[in-house]
Design an enzyme around this catalytic site. Structure first.
Site, PDB file in Angstrom:
ATOM      1  N   LYS A   1      -9.343   1.949  -2.121  1.00 38.07           N
ATOM      2  CA  LYS A   1      -9.637   1.368  -0.800  1.00 38.07           C
ATOM      3  C   LYS A   1     -11.010   1.807  -0.304  1.00 38.07           C
ATOM      4  O   LYS A   1     -11.351   2.990  -0.362  1.00 38.07           O
ATOM      5  CB  LYS A   1      -8.557   1.838   0.159  1.00 38.07           C
ATOM      6  CG  LYS A   1      -8.542   1.247   1.543  1.00 38.07           C
ATOM      7  CD  LYS A   1      -7.331   1.821   2.325  1.00 38.07           C
ATOM      8  CE  LYS A   1      -7.140   1.209   3.683  1.00 38.07           C
ATOM      9  NZ  LYS A   1      -5.931   1.767   4.370  1.00 38.07           N
TER      10      LYS A   1
ATOM     11  N   GLU B   1       0.855  -1.183   0.000  1.00 40.37           N
ATOM     12  CA  GLU B   1       0.000   0.000   0.000  1.00 40.37           C
ATOM     13  C   GLU B   1       0.895   1.238   0.000  1.00 40.37           C
ATOM     14  O   GLU B   1       1.842   1.331   0.787  1.00 40.37           O
ATOM     15  CB  GLU B   1      -0.861  -0.034   1.279  1.00 40.37           C
ATOM     16  CG  GLU B   1      -1.835   1.116   1.426  1.00 40.37           C
ATOM     17  CD  GLU B   1      -2.627   1.025   2.743  1.00 40.37           C
ATOM     18  OE1 GLU B   1      -2.255   0.210   3.625  1.00 40.37           O
ATOM     19  OE2 GLU B   1      -3.613   1.787   2.892  1.00 40.37           O
TER      20      GLU B   1
ATOM     21  N   CYS C   1      -5.474  -3.338   2.469  1.00 36.89           N
ATOM     22  CA  CYS C   1      -5.297  -3.296   3.935  1.00 36.89           C
ATOM     23  C   CYS C   1      -6.587  -3.421   4.752  1.00 36.89           C
ATOM     24  O   CYS C   1      -7.103  -4.511   4.922  1.00 36.89           O
ATOM     25  CB  CYS C   1      -4.539  -2.022   4.299  1.00 36.89           C
ATOM     26  SG  CYS C   1      -3.589  -2.170   5.832  1.00 36.89           S
TER      27      CYS C   1
END
Lengths: 575, 575
Positions: free
Chosen positions: B128, B44, B164
């Site tokens: 995300k 990330e 994540c």
């Protein structure tokens, strides 16, 4: 049209002091009752102070806050004030943490609440829906948003109740609660001062009043809390956009106003809106004096914010006095004048700390300042303290310059350790931006009164404060020479700031573009600044982040203060 | 079952260094290609470093990041690596700010993205969905959540891609992307080390693999960034919960593994899931060596985290060397050993600064330490530097004690100003908690290697490091006497820490309850501690907040480090 007498209590809470903050509310209730109010509202988190930050994740703190609200309700009843409906802001919890939408605050166990107290009990409770999570605010981190709306029926009037950010967002609770056809909208707030914020806040309140054809009553807390200064400025605006009442800025105040409010209609309640009917208050009084305060000009507002921020940091943390170095320069002179306005010259200690490089005027200007203000004044020459260290460590150049500043820091901290003074550090925002200060030297201190004031504005404030004194027939506090002479750190012979920095007009303009307006290098240059100067300045700003992180807090007056407003890495390699 | 050769690149980015970070990715792609990989994923924000904090609100930074991704795609193509699909993490924008649900981030203009590069172009992009906004994370402040899902078809295999936090939350994108029937789930991460985090993270990856019957590939960045240490520890787990590959902690690494993945099915794509089909990589190589690293024990992990955090702060900020005071005590000894492990003893400068109150052993223990480690060592006696100041200001008591610490701070800062050393400040977490340090004295410094290490753990780490040396046949770095003697600040005759503090076993336990577990006074007492001691300790903690705010950053190793993890007011009056 029913008439409702509304009281807004602009209290000054201390974070954590549930008992003391409750006392302030009881006092406001006494005065409101004596003036025949039908309803009293105080600010957001008036019970706990604001912002409570991660205290909101401590279950015992939430339980204590919850109990404090219940205790306050009982106490109002015991003191014969039980009839008066009182709206108070407070944190509540602990609740089960909930994961919400695409954002995640799995640790949030609190809500940001407004409770309505009457007859010794909590009659109704509303939880803030919109949680600000930008600028200095971290509310989505710590609060669970509410999902129920509340309308109070008081004396035949429907009163909708929301909290702060709820007013700012279109749609959501505001429009739903308006569908309930309320005649009055009460918004409780903890909204910190920013230069020109009034140009946003009052138009917002006015717009909401007009677009909903409802009276909007906006009550804000007042006072300094760390780096924030809440300015009060509570206001009531009617559906035509007229200001019906307005409390003064920066002062505790009870604003009372008679409102002719549209009576409750038979409108059906929208989904998730509860209505709670309260008994009428039995208090009565014939006449009510309604204030419509006017705001002073920009410089006076800023000065007042700095004064209140400094005073409340001193008082709320229990310092007997403050101490600061007086260099004869403009920054320390302005800080001394601010401190004297905040807590009186009797509690201000100024120390002149001349070195072998100090000019005669640095000493004489400091003397003049001390005399003008009437503060405690002493002189501690540093040459004999610097020399042994300089010699033993063979310090030269910047190392030797910084040593002088650090010895001065040691002197102030030593005197602080002896007598309990709070050390004020006198750096301005321009200095902090470019790192033009010695860490653990002139940056040493617990509070930085002008850390959010750029250099050009420091001069403006100094001139304004002197004019104010002159207009009152008082001695202007700041020596003319401190204002007029070229600024210098005086750490080597004949040094001036402009040896190592661009002229302050240019520097402040570049800093505004880079820091406040968040422009990149190219965009700053496109404004017409020299590319080399822009590179020089922006590099200084980036490299000074580690110093800023270790700096004292000070009152925020801008839309982009160093600290929680601007969160940047120290380790940063622009490519 | 199709076979897919997957490479996970555990790179160590520097925040802001788009060019340098891209170089790391090109290097990983070269090695992945040489090993015949069909797909490479890096962490990330591997392009920008993580966390970028409010750089995400600077439009020029986002535009630069966007261009850096396009440039990387071209460069991979130019270097003959265009066939290899590469998944990279980066910020993207600027986008129009959007107000979202009940939370408000009206300033967010960025997204936290994963882009898929092939043949010189960005073939697909995912943003995300779940934005952590707790603990050290402020992502809802700075990012707009994504709302589209992505599945890549590579060599007949459907590969789902998330970022994540998306893996941590039940429901949402994870379950939707799983409905797409993907055979492999790639998660790119920037997940910082915390003691015992592995006990949460690996079970989570395993649980997700098992509950979806899918291979989960978890790639994490590595390296220190300010107070965070990313530990790598990238791992691949199959649908039975078996670990197929695992990269070492705290090291840059390319993990390559052959996966037998269920082939793409004819399953219909769920709503808002896009599928992008990529060309096959032409790279090939026969054999692949797959690592399954094992994690070392708790103390070794912590030591390694502190070493890497310190090393990267030094290197990424371009310091030639570090300097620290050596008191002969345990804290400075451990910091010296850490620094030597981080950057080599040749770049570590230790200064013994004895005062008139220093014991003989403080000097001789420091001598021994310097010799054991082989660092640069000098002695600067402070008595003659302290005396003139003490005399001129008539300092006594605490003021005189603090003066000694501040003179030591001045010496280290002076030597730093001369030679460019980074000053390490050696306070431990227990000290910081109760404010048992002199601000601008022993707290002076740019980096605090053990600021998140409680005193009891400092001893444990010292013993462990000495045992490690012994097991390798090396000289144990830390003198036994520094470990065994009673700790003392030596600011007055015969002083020991236990004159003013409870025993460290008790103190650390109370601090853990109050700080880490967020218990209130009553709840701490209920654990069995003496009420008076609890009051004493919690008051010290509350009152030291202003000092902690001005403290240096240091590597976070616990679930509750001082700094962004724990945000509390300075002005706080518990009632």
């Amino acid at each position: 049209m029913p008439r409702l007498r509304l009281a807004l209590g602009q209290t000054n809470p201390v974070v954590g002091d549930l008992a003391g903050n409750s006392d302030q509310i009881v006092d406001a209730a006494k005065r409101a009752s004596a003036q025949g109010a039908d309803l009293l509202a105080v600010g957001e988190m008036a019970i706990s102070g604001y912002p409570i930050e991660d205290l909101a994740s401590r279950p015992s703190f939430l339980a204590d806050s919850h109990r404090a609200v219940e205790r306050l309700a009982k106490r109002l009843q015991d003191e014969g004030l039980g009839d008066l409906p009182v709206i108070v802001g407070h944190p509540d919890g602990p609740f089960e943490p909930r994961l919400l939408g695409t954002s995640n605050a799995p640790t949030a166990i609190a809500q940001n609440c407004a409770s309505v107290l009457q007859h010794g009990h909590v009659k109704a409770r509303y939880a803030k829906h919109h949680l600000p999570n930008y600028a200095v605010f971290d509310e989505y981190r710590i609060f669970i948003p509410g999902d129920e709306l509340l309308v109070l029926r008081i004396r035949g009037v429907d009163v909708a109740l929301i909290v702060c950010e709820d007013l700012w967002r279109d749609g959501g609770p505001l429009s739903r609660v308006m569908d309930a056809d309320a005649g009055l909208l009460v918004v409780i707030n903890a909204s910190p001062f920013e230069r020109d914020k009034d140009e946003v806040r009052l138009p917002l309140v006015t717009r909401r009043a007009v677009e909903t054809d409802t009276i909007v009553a906006y009550v804000n807390i007042v006072g300094g809390q760390d780096d924030l200064v809440f300015d009060g400025d509570s206001v009531v605006v009617d559906g035509t956009g007229s200001i019906l009442a307005r409390a003064p800025q920066f002062e505790e105040h009870l604003l009372v106003v008679d409102l002719d409010v549209a009576g409750a209609t038979g409108a059906e309640l929208p989904e998730s809106v509860a209505r709670v009917t309260l008994a009428d208050s039995t208090a009565s009084a014939d006449v009510v004096r309604t204030d419509i305060a006017t705001l002073p000009d920009d410089r006076e507002q800023i000065w007042n914010a700095l004064v209140l921020g400094t005073r409340d940091y001193v008082e709320k943390n229990g310092f007997p006095s403050v101490i600061l170095g007086l260099s004869g320069g403009i920054d320390s002179s302005v800080c001394a004048a601010l401190a004297a306005d905040a807590i009186g010259p009797d509690r201000v200690y100024g120390v002149s700390m001349p070195s072998r490089y100090s000019s005669d005027h640095s000493r004489s200007d400091a003397d003049d300042l001390a005399e003008n203000i009437g503060l405690h004044y002493s002189v501690e020459a540093i040459a004999d303290l610097v020399l042994p260290i300089e010699t033993q460590l063979k310090l030269t150049g910047t190392a030797a310059e910084n040593l002088q500043a650090r010895i001065r820091g040691i002197i102030l901290m030593g005197l602080s350790n002896l007598d309990g003074h709070l050390v004020l550090t006198t750096g301005n925002k321009t200095e902090l931006s470019v790192g033009y200060s010695t860490i653990y030297g002139d940056s040493a201190g617990g509070f930085a009164p002008i850390k959010d004031v750029p250099k050009m504005l420091v001069w403006e404030l100094a001139r304004w404060r002197n004019e104010l004194a002159a207009s009152r027939g008082e001695v202007p506090p700041i020596p003319e020479n401190s204002i007029e002479k070229p600024p210098s750190a005086e750490l080597r012979p004949d040094q001036t700031d402009q040896d190592s920095l661009p002229p302050y007009e240019i520097l402040d303009a570049i800093l505004d573009a880079y820091i406040t307006r968040k422009l990149g290098r190219e965009d700053v240059i496109a404004l017409g600044f020299d590319a080399e100067i822009v590179d020089f300045v922006t590099k200084l700003v980036d490299r000074a982040e580690w110093k800023r992180r270790q700096g004292a807090i000070g009152p925020k007056i801008s839309g982009m203060a160093f600290g929680r407003d601007r969160r940047l890495p120290i380790t940063y390699r622009p490519s």
